[in-house]
Design an enzyme around this catalytic site. Structure first.
Site, mmCIF file in Angstrom:
data_model
loop_
_atom_site.group_PDB
_atom_site.id
_atom_site.type_symbol
_atom_site.label_atom_id
_atom_site.label_comp_id
_atom_site.label_asym_id
_atom_site.label_seq_id
_atom_site.Cartn_x
_atom_site.Cartn_y
_atom_site.Cartn_z
ATOM 1 C CG HIS A 1 -7.513 -4.660 -170.033
ATOM 2 N ND1 HIS A 1 -7.794 -5.811 -169.402
ATOM 3 C CD2 HIS A 1 -6.153 -4.574 -170.679
ATOM 4 C CE1 HIS A 1 -6.816 -6.621 -169.687
ATOM 5 N NE2 HIS A 1 -6.102 -5.939 -170.510
ATOM 6 C CG ASP B 1 -3.145 -7.326 -173.680
ATOM 7 O OD1 ASP B 1 -1.882 -7.484 -173.105
ATOM 8 O OD2 ASP B 1 -4.317 -7.271 -172.987
ATOM 9 C CG HIS B 2 -1.295 -3.712 -171.926
ATOM 10 N ND1 HIS B 2 -1.779 -2.566 -171.264
ATOM 11 C CD2 HIS B 2 -1.584 -4.944 -171.637
ATOM 12 C CE1 HIS B 2 -2.907 -3.353 -170.574
ATOM 13 N NE2 HIS B 2 -2.894 -4.574 -170.774
ATOM 14 C CG HIS C 1 -0.993 -8.312 -164.496
ATOM 15 N ND1 HIS C 1 -2.193 -8.927 -164.377
ATOM 16 C CD2 HIS C 1 -0.594 -8.375 -165.782
ATOM 17 C CE1 HIS C 1 -2.613 -9.393 -165.697
ATOM 18 N NE2 HIS C 1 -1.577 -9.059 -166.488
#
Length: 316
Positions: free
Chosen positions: A279, A65-66, A152
């Site tokens: 986000h 998604d990035h 993360h």
């Protein structure tokens, strides 16, 4: 002046009203892109953002998604007529991923300079491009990019951008240093020049440093002890707010993300001027519904939306 546009504010998967993570910064006509999720190109067209003048692409981490918008964007930039190098900054592994993308992009008319897990990078912002430079004590850069390792499930970097404001020309200093007048304009532009075998530097004609602009960006991550110092006194802090409710704290911990309140607490500790959340989880229909609770911690907080802009000006 720095123009900032949120191109995509979604996390996980694109939604009808939210593209995936991406932010574009425009400084003196040159652009820096932060993350490149699906929909980035479409959002750039909707918001009138040109492709050709993107000089730096900063990737936080390698989750889809990035980064899934990147191959198409690189192709479009190539079709725009760009031939100047582009810098791609990212965590460990970014080089391998980009090399994989390039299998489908064998004929790009420009070079990609991949800077893996780098920090304290200095750049000069020129009319035609942004250029990485090695500095000495006599010449200052226009832009510093610092990175911070985040917490993360994949190696992830936070970014801090410090844009320096040009110093004022000091006539008395120029005369004291016996700088020939025909060199004044070049030195004011921070160029190093020579005349009759003598080198002259910008510090010989410029006054004291003035306050610049600072923008910080952290996504995806749990709160860490280092973030407040890293974002300290940012004019704008763009931070993930994946979950709006504290009832979802267990999800935030498990998936290594943040709630709105946790982001607000970081902003408060970092003494930033404004917090702009991004986000958002696909489960959040309207992020603004969760803002009030977080504002109890940090008042100048807003839930970002695709296409939302900020203009950051230099102040005396």
């Amino acid at each position: 002046m720095l123009n900032v546009t949120l191109l995509g504010t979604g996390g996980g998967m694109p939604m009808p009203n939210r593209f995936l993570s991406s932010v574009v910064m425009n400084f003196n006509g040159r652009k820096i892109l932060l993350d490149c999720g699906e929909g980035t190109q479409v959002s750039m067209r909707v918001n009138g953002t040109g492709f050709k003048s993107i000089d730096i692409i900063c990737i936080s981490h390698l989750h889809g998604d990035h980064i899934y918008g990147l191959p198409g964007l690189l192709s479009t930039i190539g079709n725009s007529g760009r031939v100047e190098d582009i810098y791609i900054i990212g965590p460990n592994g970014i080089k391998e991923v980009i090399e994989g993308f390039l299998i489908t992009l064998p004929y790009l008319p420009y070079k990609l300079n991949i800077l893996e897990d780098a920090s304290n990078l200095e750049f000069m912002v020129k009319k035609e491009k942004i250029e990485l430079v090695e500095l000495n004590e006599k010449i200052s850069s226009d832009l510093t990019i610092e990175t911070l390792g985040l917490d993360h499930s994949s190696p992830c970097l936070g970014y801090s951008f410090n844009i320096r404001r040009g110093r004022k020309f000091n006539v008395e200093k120029a005369l004291m240093n016996k700088v020939p007048k025909e060199l004044w304009s070049k030195l004011q532009r921070n160029e190093e020049v020579s005349l009759n075998g003598v080198k002259y530097y910008s510090y010989m004609v410029l006054g004291d440093e003035r306050k610049g602009i600072k923008l910080s960006y952290t996504t995806d991550t749990r709160p860490t002890e280092d973030i407040p110092g890293f974002i300290k006194e940012s004019d704008l802090y763009i931070c993930e707010g994946t979950y709006g409710s504290e009832e979802d704290m267990h999800k935030a911990i498990k998936n290594k993300h943040m709630t709105f309140k946790e982001a607000a607490n970081l902003a408060k500790k970092g003494q930033v001027k404004e917090l702009l959340l991004t986000h958002f989880s696909p489960s959040i229909n309207d992020p603004k519904e969760f803002i009030n609770n977080a504002r109890e911690v940090f008042e100048n907080l807003h839930a970002g939306s695709d296409g939302e802009e900020r203009v950051l000006n230099f102040k005396e």
